[in-house]
Design a protein around this motif. Structure first.
Motif, PDB file in Angstrom:
ATOM      1  N   ARG A 197      10.894  59.623  37.024  1.00 35.90           N
ATOM      2  CA  ARG A 197      11.929  58.807  37.670  1.00 35.90           C
ATOM      3  C   ARG A 197      13.335  59.352  37.440  1.00 35.90           C
ATOM      4  NH1 ARG A 197      10.209  52.412  36.832  1.00 35.90           N
ATOM      5  NH2 ARG A 197       8.154  52.579  37.817  1.00 35.90           N
ATOM      6  N   LYS A 198      13.557  60.043  36.321  1.00 37.37           N
ATOM      7  CA  LYS A 198      14.890  60.575  36.035  1.00 37.37           C
ATOM      8  C   LYS A 198      14.751  61.995  35.525  1.00 37.37           C
ATOM      9  CE  LYS A 198      19.081  59.821  33.293  1.00 37.37           C
ATOM     10  NZ  LYS A 198      19.777  58.954  32.315  1.00 37.37           N
ATOM     11  N   LEU A 199      15.610  62.896  36.047  1.00 39.17           N
ATOM     12  CA  LEU A 199      15.559  64.307  35.677  1.00 39.17           C
ATOM     13  C   LEU A 199      16.968  64.841  35.521  1.00 39.17           C
ATOM     14  CD1 LEU A 199      14.067  67.013  35.283  1.00 39.17           C
ATOM     15  CD2 LEU A 199      14.142  67.316  37.761  1.00 39.17           C
ATOM     16  N   MET A 200      17.181  65.640  34.448  1.00 36.07           N
ATOM     17  CA  MET A 200      18.445  66.320  34.210  1.00 36.07           C
ATOM     18  C   MET A 200      18.131  67.793  33.987  1.00 36.07           C
ATOM     19  SD  MET A 200      19.971  63.495  31.537  1.00 36.07           S
ATOM     20  CE  MET A 200      21.499  64.388  31.255  1.00 36.07           C
ATOM     21  N   VAL A 201      18.783  68.672  34.765  1.00 28.61           N
ATOM     22  CA  VAL A 201      18.464  70.092  34.699  1.00 28.61           C
ATOM     23  C   VAL A 201      19.703  70.891  35.065  1.00 28.61           C
ATOM     24  CG1 VAL A 201      17.693  70.226  37.099  1.00 28.61           C
ATOM     25  CG2 VAL A 201      16.773  71.841  35.413  1.00 28.61           C
ATOM     26  N   ILE A 202      19.715  72.165  34.618  1.00 29.53           N
ATOM     27  CA  ILE A 202      20.832  73.061  34.884  1.00 29.53           C
ATOM     28  C   ILE A 202      20.298  74.350  35.500  1.00 29.53           C
ATOM     29  CG2 ILE A 202      20.735  73.939  32.521  1.00 29.53           C
ATOM     30  CD1 ILE A 202      23.675  74.521  32.646  1.00 29.53           C
ATOM     31  N   ASN A 203      21.050  74.892  36.459  1.00 27.22           N
ATOM     32  CA  ASN A 203      20.778  76.198  37.059  1.00 27.22           C
ATOM     33  C   ASN A 203      19.446  76.230  37.795  1.00 27.22           C
ATOM     34  OD1 ASN A 203      21.716  78.806  37.614  1.00 27.22           O
ATOM     35  ND2 ASN A 203      20.497  79.700  35.970  1.00 27.22           N
ATOM     36  N   ALA A 204      19.068  75.118  38.421  1.00 31.33           N
ATOM     37  CA  ALA A 204      17.848  75.089  39.223  1.00 31.33           C
ATOM     38  C   ALA A 204      18.142  75.622  40.623  1.00 31.33           C
ATOM     39  CB  ALA A 204      17.289  73.679  39.291  1.00 31.33           C
ATOM     40  N   LEU A 210      12.389  71.435  45.266  1.00 32.22           N
ATOM     41  CA  LEU A 210      11.428  71.052  46.295  1.00 32.22           C
ATOM     42  C   LEU A 210      10.074  70.708  45.687  1.00 32.22           C
ATOM     43  CD1 LEU A 210      12.168  73.497  49.261  1.00 32.22           C
ATOM     44  CD2 LEU A 210      12.407  71.010  49.246  1.00 32.22           C
ATOM     45  N   SER A 211       9.668  71.457  44.659  1.00 29.56           N
ATOM     46  CA  SER A 211       8.402  71.143  43.999  1.00 29.56           C
ATOM     47  C   SER A 211       8.451  69.783  43.321  1.00 29.56           C
ATOM     48  CB  SER A 211       8.062  72.233  42.983  1.00 29.56           C
ATOM     49  OG  SER A 211       9.066  72.319  41.974  1.00 29.56           O
ATOM     50  N   VAL A 212       9.597  69.442  42.734  1.00 31.19           N
ATOM     51  CA  VAL A 212       9.744  68.125  42.118  1.00 31.19           C
ATOM     52  C   VAL A 212       9.745  67.032  43.182  1.00 31.19           C
ATOM     53  CG1 VAL A 212      11.259  66.674  40.721  1.00 31.19           C
ATOM     54  CG2 VAL A 212      10.964  69.075  40.134  1.00 31.19           C
ATOM     55  N   ALA A 213      10.423  67.277  44.308  1.00 32.01           N
ATOM     56  CA  ALA A 213      10.490  66.278  45.371  1.00 32.01           C
ATOM     57  C   ALA A 213       9.119  66.013  45.987  1.00 32.01           C
ATOM     58  CB  ALA A 213      11.467  66.744  46.451  1.00 32.01           C
ATOM     59  N   GLU A 214       8.278  67.041  46.080  1.00 30.50           N
ATOM     60  CA  GLU A 214       6.967  66.871  46.696  1.00 30.50           C
ATOM     61  C   GLU A 214       5.976  66.176  45.774  1.00 30.50           C
ATOM     62  OE1 GLU A 214       5.834  70.771  47.782  1.00 30.50           O
ATOM     63  OE2 GLU A 214       7.253  70.935  49.469  1.00 30.50           O
ATOM     64  N   GLU A 215       6.021  66.484  44.478  1.00 35.68           N
ATOM     65  CA  GLU A 215       5.035  65.955  43.543  1.00 35.68           C
ATOM     66  C   GLU A 215       5.484  64.667  42.853  1.00 35.68           C
ATOM     67  OE1 GLU A 215       2.113  67.201  43.368  1.00 35.68           O
ATOM     68  OE2 GLU A 215       2.512  68.994  44.580  1.00 35.68           O
ATOM     69  N   CYS A 216       6.770  64.355  42.891  1.00 35.73           N
ATOM     70  CA  CYS A 216       7.291  63.165  42.197  1.00 35.73           C
ATOM     71  C   CYS A 216       7.992  62.258  43.205  1.00 35.73           C
ATOM     72  CB  CYS A 216       8.258  63.568  41.086  1.00 35.73           C
ATOM     73  SG  CYS A 216       7.557  64.727  39.889  1.00 35.73           S
ATOM     74  N   PRO A 217       7.228  61.503  43.984  1.00 32.62           N
ATOM     75  CA  PRO A 217       7.862  60.645  45.000  1.00 32.62           C
ATOM     76  C   PRO A 217       8.639  59.480  44.416  1.00 32.62           C
ATOM     77  CG  PRO A 217       5.501  60.212  44.882  1.00 32.62           C
ATOM     78  CD  PRO A 217       5.752  61.392  43.984  1.00 32.62           C
ATOM     79  N   THR A 218       8.418  59.152  43.124  1.00 30.78           N
ATOM     80  CA  THR A 218       9.123  58.022  42.506  1.00 30.78           C
ATOM     81  C   THR A 218      10.446  58.428  41.862  1.00 30.78           C
ATOM     82  OG1 THR A 218       7.901  58.336  40.440  1.00 30.78           O
ATOM     83  CG2 THR A 218       6.949  56.835  42.072  1.00 30.78           C
ATOM     84  N   LEU A 219      10.873  59.688  42.027  1.00 32.79           N
ATOM     85  CA  LEU A 219      12.127  60.142  41.430  1.00 32.79           C
ATOM     86  C   LEU A 219      13.305  59.352  42.008  1.00 32.79           C
ATOM     87  CD1 LEU A 219      13.375  62.257  39.491  1.00 32.79           C
ATOM     88  CD2 LEU A 219      13.737  63.710  41.497  1.00 32.79           C
ATOM     89  N   GLN A 220      14.053  58.697  41.115  1.00 34.42           N
ATOM     90  CA  GLN A 220      15.154  57.841  41.543  1.00 34.42           C
ATOM     91  C   GLN A 220      16.510  58.308  41.028  1.00 34.42           C
ATOM     92  OE1 GLN A 220      14.177  53.855  40.307  1.00 34.42           O
ATOM     93  NE2 GLN A 220      12.488  53.669  41.746  1.00 34.42           N
ATOM     94  N   GLU A 221      16.537  59.039  39.932  1.00 36.60           N
ATOM     95  CA  GLU A 221      17.813  59.451  39.335  1.00 36.60           C
ATOM     96  C   GLU A 221      17.764  60.939  39.019  1.00 36.60           C
ATOM     97  OE1 GLU A 221      20.820  58.136  35.673  1.00 36.60           O
ATOM     98  OE2 GLU A 221      18.986  57.013  36.093  1.00 36.60           O
ATOM     99  N   LEU A 222      18.818  61.659  39.414  1.00 36.45           N
ATOM    100  CA  LEU A 222      18.852  63.112  39.252  1.00 36.45           C
ATOM    101  C   LEU A 222      20.249  63.539  38.829  1.00 36.45           C
ATOM    102  CD1 LEU A 222      17.345  65.815  39.584  1.00 36.45           C
ATOM    103  CD2 LEU A 222      18.075  65.835  41.972  1.00 36.45           C
ATOM    104  N   GLU A 223      20.302  64.437  37.841  1.00 35.80           N
ATOM    105  CA  GLU A 223      21.565  64.998  37.360  1.00 35.80           C
ATOM    106  C   GLU A 223      21.442  66.514  37.369  1.00 35.80           C
ATOM    107  OE1 GLU A 223      24.165  65.125  33.226  1.00 35.80           O
ATOM    108  OE2 GLU A 223      23.226  63.224  33.850  1.00 35.80           O
ATOM    109  N   LEU A 224      22.282  67.168  38.178  1.00 35.76           N
ATOM    110  CA  LEU A 224      22.210  68.609  38.354  1.00 35.76           C
ATOM    111  C   LEU A 224      23.480  69.266  37.832  1.00 35.76           C
ATOM    112  CD1 LEU A 224      20.670  69.003  41.921  1.00 35.76           C
ATOM    113  CD2 LEU A 224      19.540  69.249  39.730  1.00 35.76           C
ATOM    114  N   HIS A 225      23.328  70.156  36.866  1.00 35.92           N
ATOM    115  CA  HIS A 225      24.427  70.954  36.347  1.00 35.92           C
ATOM    116  C   HIS A 225      24.407  72.325  37.032  1.00 35.92           C
ATOM    117  CE1 HIS A 225      25.359  68.365  32.739  1.00 35.92           C
ATOM    118  NE2 HIS A 225      24.185  67.884  33.121  1.00 35.92           N
ATOM    119  N   ARG A 226      25.581  72.859  37.211  1.00 36.56           N
ATOM    120  CA  ARG A 226      25.744  74.138  37.890  1.00 36.56           C
ATOM    121  C   ARG A 226      25.109  74.092  39.281  1.00 36.56           C
ATOM    122  NH1 ARG A 226      24.327  80.158  35.478  1.00 36.56           N
ATOM    123  NH2 ARG A 226      26.147  81.208  36.327  1.00 36.56           N
ATOM    124  N   CYS A 227      25.497  73.081  40.011  1.00 36.82           N
ATOM    125  CA  CYS A 227      24.927  72.845  41.337  1.00 36.82           C
ATOM    126  C   CYS A 227      25.751  73.581  42.389  1.00 36.82           C
ATOM    127  CB  CYS A 227      24.902  71.348  41.624  1.00 36.82           C
ATOM    128  SG  CYS A 227      24.157  70.917  43.192  1.00 36.82           S
TER     129      CYS A 227
END
Length: 486
Positions: A197-204, A210-227
């Motif tokens: 449901r929540k993911l924080m990642v850098i330099n993705a 896309l792999s996270v979006a396809e396999e984790c349909p319940t993802l509601q909160e996302l924090e992207l560093h170096r976007c």
């Protein structure tokens, strides 16, 4: 002749009844019966997998005295319910009881901050914690020297650095893991945590997201560093995303670009956004307009150290359901705002907040208050340049009910009074650590207003309060002879 008074005999000591713990452990027969009943309940809920049914005429004999660990008689489901009721402070100690308790305690963990990237790639993360829903990969993506004594911190980003490799004002590229390595970890995370449901990642990259979006349909909160704009193509596939934080440019750490192109892609893909934070982004009018038109559920917008192009304020009128607008660490509001007749306004805006911002440009501040003139709550915290002249522009907002001023050292009592006396709907006031607002300068009109408020927190001049409390003690004067002007 001495008289002896009859003394009452002392009260006999009260006999204390036996405690429940003594009765419980003293009567082993009762304890065995309880454990036996719980074991039968476990067998009823979890019948054996074989097809052999015990004969009804035989008696089941069970001796608990021969069992070393009596918790082994309980099913996993029952023991999980017991462990879930214990406080989190006992989580580490519970994991040391046995391997079974270690595995069961791992099933209760929902949130985790990854420090070792190999722990994710090897798959041990999912065996140890199979029910994760909140995962922070930021620190695991950075290969900084752990034994270094130099710690570089900027808000939510903290890295250990080496003085020998520090150059150019940014952390070395070799400290941050490669895009391919991070994408491989995101793919493993998507396969192992389908309920994320929540993911924080850098330099993705786009592929990893896309792999996270396809396999984790319940993802509601996302924090992207170096976007960047290209990365936002992958975010557009997260159709159920509600909370998003984009960090593009962070001084002293890394530099990446988020422009109107990326914001437009984001707006078209994530139409269910409720909260959006843009940190170090370089969008403008077109990007904010696209977000306002496509993300009609957006209620909270936060701009942190933004590098927006001039004229972006006039796009706020398209955010028809926006309720909270927050500025954090912004050097300017709008470097070149549109004329007043083209600004428009946010009809549903209720809260306007400034934290560590520079409010020195009178033209941009006026444009902002015109666009937010229907606001109900206004908060100023540690803002530079907020003097009487700048604060007088806030009188445009006639419907303010709550005002908070904290560490605004340039504002005076006269400047505060000239504005809040014109707010007829003001109900709550908070003034803290504003040293130029004096108790002695409060006028009868301002005092009358204070008596009508529903809530008042008045601690403006902390220095004055300290000196008044030390009056007569001699403190504050003992060093005066050493600091006389020559």
């Amino acid at each position: 002749m001495c008289s002896l008074e009859k003394q009452n005999p002392p009260n006999p000591p009260l006999k204390r009844g036996p405690s429940w713990s003594n009765l419980w452990f003293k009567n082993k027969k009762t304890l065995n019966q309880v454990v036996f009943a719980m074991h039968l309940q476990s067998l009823t809920n979890n019948p054996p997998k074989n097809n052999h049914t015990p004969e009804p005429d035989k008696t089941l004999i069970f001796d608990t005295s021969k069992v070393a660990d009596r918790t082994s008689l309980l099913s996993d489901e029952l023991l999980l319910r017991i462990l879930s009721k214990l406080p989190d402070s006992q989580r580490n100690s519970n994991s040391l009881v046995s391997k079974r308790w270690l595995n069961l305690q791992g099933r209760l963990v929902r949130s985790l901050k990854l420090l070792d990237w190999d722990f994710l790639i090897s798959g041990r993360l999912f065996l140890r914690f199979p029910n994760l829903t909140h995962v922070d990969l930021v620190h695991g993506c950075v290969n900084s020297p752990r034994n270094s004594g130099i710690l570089l911190t900027h808000k939510s980003v903290t890295f250990h650095i080496d003085s020998n490799t520090w150059s150019g004002g940014f952390i070395p590229e070799r400290y941050i893991s490669s895009v391919e390595k991070i994408d491989l970890g995101l793919k493993a995370l998507a396969n192992g945590c389908p309920n994320l449901r929540k993911l924080m990642v850098i330099n993705a990259s786009e592929v990893g997201l896309l792999s996270v979006a396809e396999e984790c349909p319940t993802l509601q909160e996302l924090e992207l560093h170096r976007c960047s704009d290209q990365v936002l193509r992958g975010i557009a596939a997260c159709q159920n995303l509600q909370i998003l934080k984009l960090i593009g440019n962070v001084d002293g750490f890394y530099c990446s670009l988020v422009s109107d192109i990326g914001l437009t892609i984001l707006a078209q893909g994530c139409q269910r956004l409720v909260k959006l934070e843009l940190s170090g982004c370089e969008g403008g009018y077109d990007g904010i307009k696209a977000i306002g038109q496509c993300c009609q559920m957006l209620e909270e917008l936060t701009l942190c150290d933004h590098r927006m192009e001039g004229g972006w304020l006039s796009a706020l009128q398209y955010c028809e359901n926006l309720k909270t607008l927050r500025f954090q660490s912004c050097k300017t509001i709008d470097c070149d705002p549109e004329p007043d007749e083209h600004l428009g306004s946010c009809p549903t805006l209720q809260r306007l907040q400034f934290e560590r911002c520079q409010l020195r440009d009178k033209r941009s501040v006026k444009a902002l208050f015109l666009a937010c003139q229907g606001v109900r709550e206004t908060v100023f915290q540690n803002c530079w340049g907020l003097n009487d002249d700048m604060f007088s522009i806030a009188s445009i907002c006639r419907r303010v009910k709550f005002l908070s001023l904290e560490s605004c050292t340039s504002l005076t009592t006269q400047g505060l009074e000239s504005v809040i006396l014109s707010w007829n709907e003001l109900q709550s006031l908070k003034v803290v650590s504003c040293n130029h607002i004096k108790d002695s300068e409060v006028t009868p009109a301002l005092s009358s207003l204070f008596s009508e408020l529903k809530e008042l927190k008045w601690r403006p001049d902390t220095k004055f309060r300290l000196l008044s409390s030390l009056a007569g003690t001699g403190m504050g004067k003992r060093g005066s002879k050493f600091f006389k002007k020559s």
